[in-house]
Design a protein around this motif. Structure first.
Motif, PDB file in Angstrom:
ATOM      1  N   THR A  96       0.983   9.575  -4.878  1.00 48.16           N
ATOM      2  CA  THR A  96      -0.175   8.858  -4.331  1.00 48.16           C
ATOM      3  C   THR A  96      -1.018   9.762  -3.451  1.00 48.16           C
ATOM      4  N   TYR A 112       2.454   6.368  -9.627  1.00 52.23           N
ATOM      5  CA  TYR A 112       1.985   6.165  -8.249  1.00 52.23           C
ATOM      6  C   TYR A 112       1.888   4.680  -7.909  1.00 52.23           C
ATOM      7  N   LEU A 133       4.669   2.832  -5.950  1.00 47.37           N
ATOM      8  CA  LEU A 133       4.779   2.836  -4.484  1.00 47.37           C
ATOM      9  C   LEU A 133       5.025   1.419  -3.967  1.00 47.37           C
ATOM     10  N   THR A 189       5.281   8.120  -3.393  1.00 43.99           N
ATOM     11  CA  THR A 189       4.580   8.420  -2.139  1.00 43.99           C
ATOM     12  C   THR A 189       3.792   9.719  -2.268  1.00 43.99           C
TER      13      THR A 189
END
Length: 408
Positions: free
Chosen positions: A145, A314, A317, A142
């Motif tokens: 990202t 990332y 996620l 999270t």
């Protein structure tokens, strides 16, 4: 009426909080040298004479905006993505990054809310909503990202919408949204291939027509902008895979690490690992057919991430979907909300530990994050087994009751 007012106030407070958080992240993130510049520049290219697939244009544009880090000489994504990102190019770089972080945070919350709707019939699911939303930043993908300005939150929304529509038996629209994963082919192509096989096994041809419709739409959008974009992109994409192959948190990455990144060894053992892993999962899904549509798709999502030619932390996620779907299922099976929240926190801290370990060992790549996907795969497989066992037990009990009534 009072509930609606308080609900509206809560939404406004969340939006304000997210916007301030986005500003804080924008103040400390090096967005000129991280991944976001790629997306902003792709949007900006729609308004300037810049060909994102021309190395000279792309490098000069990055230098123009102060980038000191130029890992790739061209835009690495399908051209339709650049068209969709055109509105970003109308903002200056700082404004665009702030807005992108804000929108990404909103999309993550919306996606979690969509997934939590799967358990809305259970009275205790409401106790999970706020803790999951509060603890989601603990999940390393999270924050990665948000700080890198990556695309993962958008893909998370597409996957959440797909499984939501399929759960509602609106198969065409589920297929339509999952097709947007083609905007990131390194993950999208394995996911769409496995999903299509799964849909064929379920005889859900309307979902496949949705995938084809959206794919054709994306293709046409790209062709309108540049009739030669496909050939340009294929040449660029093959170079990227060649440069990053074996260095990712996937089965290919495990093979690369085991083979000390020798190319021929990595390909040989990676291919054996991939084929074995796919065979195991096809067998499990066939054996547990119709155990749970949402958990089955979660399994396919995890397998796609582990099978991708390359991805980065990332991209994980997307693991939020099988994690949350699995925990919701456990709630329905009698687990307490506290236990499920603790499982989520433990998974998050495990991922944090992987990142710290990689930094301490000065590991040059992020292969160790593959253990996160493997842990989630193990959890989802175990829950699928429990659901299948529960259905078989229920069916056996009903059959026994019918036999007793018939004899009576």
């Amino acid at each position: 009426m009072t509930k609606k007012i308080w609900g509206g106030v809560l939404v406004i407070l969340i939006i304000i909080s997210l916007f301030f958080a986005a500003q804080k992240i924008a103040a400390i993130a090096d967005y000129i040298n991280n991944d976001f510049l790629v997306f902003w520049l792709a949007g900006y290219s729609n308004w300037e004479d810049i060909d994102p697939y021309n190395a000279s244009d792309w490098i000069n544009a990055r230098i123009q905006f102060g980038s000191e880090n130029i890992p790739e000489p061209e835009f690495l994504y399908p051209l339709p993505l650049a068209v969709f990102l055109a509105p970003l190019g109308l903002l200056n770089l700082h404004q665009a990054f702030t807005m992108w972080v804000f929108l990404s945070a909103c999309l993550i919350i919306i996606s979690i809310s969509i997934i939590l709707r799967f358990g809305k019939t259970h009275p205790q699911i409401i106790y999970l909503a706020i803790p999951f939303l509060l603890f989601s930043p603990l999940f390393p993908p999270t924050l990665i990202t948000l700080f890198l300005g990556q695309l993962s939150a958008v893909l998370l929304l597409f996957a959440s919408l797909a499984i939501y529509f399929w759960q509602q038996r609106k198969w065409f629209w589920g297929g339509f949204f999952i097709a947007f994963f083609t905007l990131k082919p390194s993950i999208g192509l394995p996911l769409l291939a496995l999903t299509t096989l799964w849909l064929l096994n379920r005889k859900q041809f309307r979902a496949i027509s949705g995938i084809i419709s959206a794919s054709l739409l994306l293709l046409i959008i790209g062709l309108i902008k540049d009739p030669l974009w496909i050939s340009k992109y294929l040449a660029i994409g093959s170079n990227k895979i060649s440069n990053t192959f074996g260095f990712s948190p996937t089965i290919w990455g495990i093979s690369g690490l085991s083979c000390d990144f020798d190319r021929s060894c990595t390909i040989t053992f990676g291919l054996i690992g991939i084929l074995t892993f796919l065979a195991i999962n096809f067998w499990l899904l066939f054996k547990w057919k119709d155990a749970s549509l949402s958990l089955e798709f979660g399994q396919i999502l995890i397998v796609s991430l582990l099978s991708a030619p390359y991805l980065w932390p990332y991209d994980q996620l997307l693991l939020l979907i099988p994690i949350l779907l699995g925990l919701i299922t456990l709630i329905h099976q009698g687990f307490s909300p506290i236990k499920t929240i603790l499982i989520f926190i433990l998974i998050s801290f495990f991922a944090i530990g992987l990142g710290l370990t990689a930094n301490i060992l000065e590991h040059p790549h992020e292969n160790l994050y593959v253990l996160l996907s493997i842990i989630v795969w193990g959890m989802n497989t175990w829950i699928l087994y429990r659901v299948n066992l529960e259905k078989h037990s229920s069916a056996h009990s009903e059959k026994s009751e019918i036999n007793l009534l018939t004899r009576g």
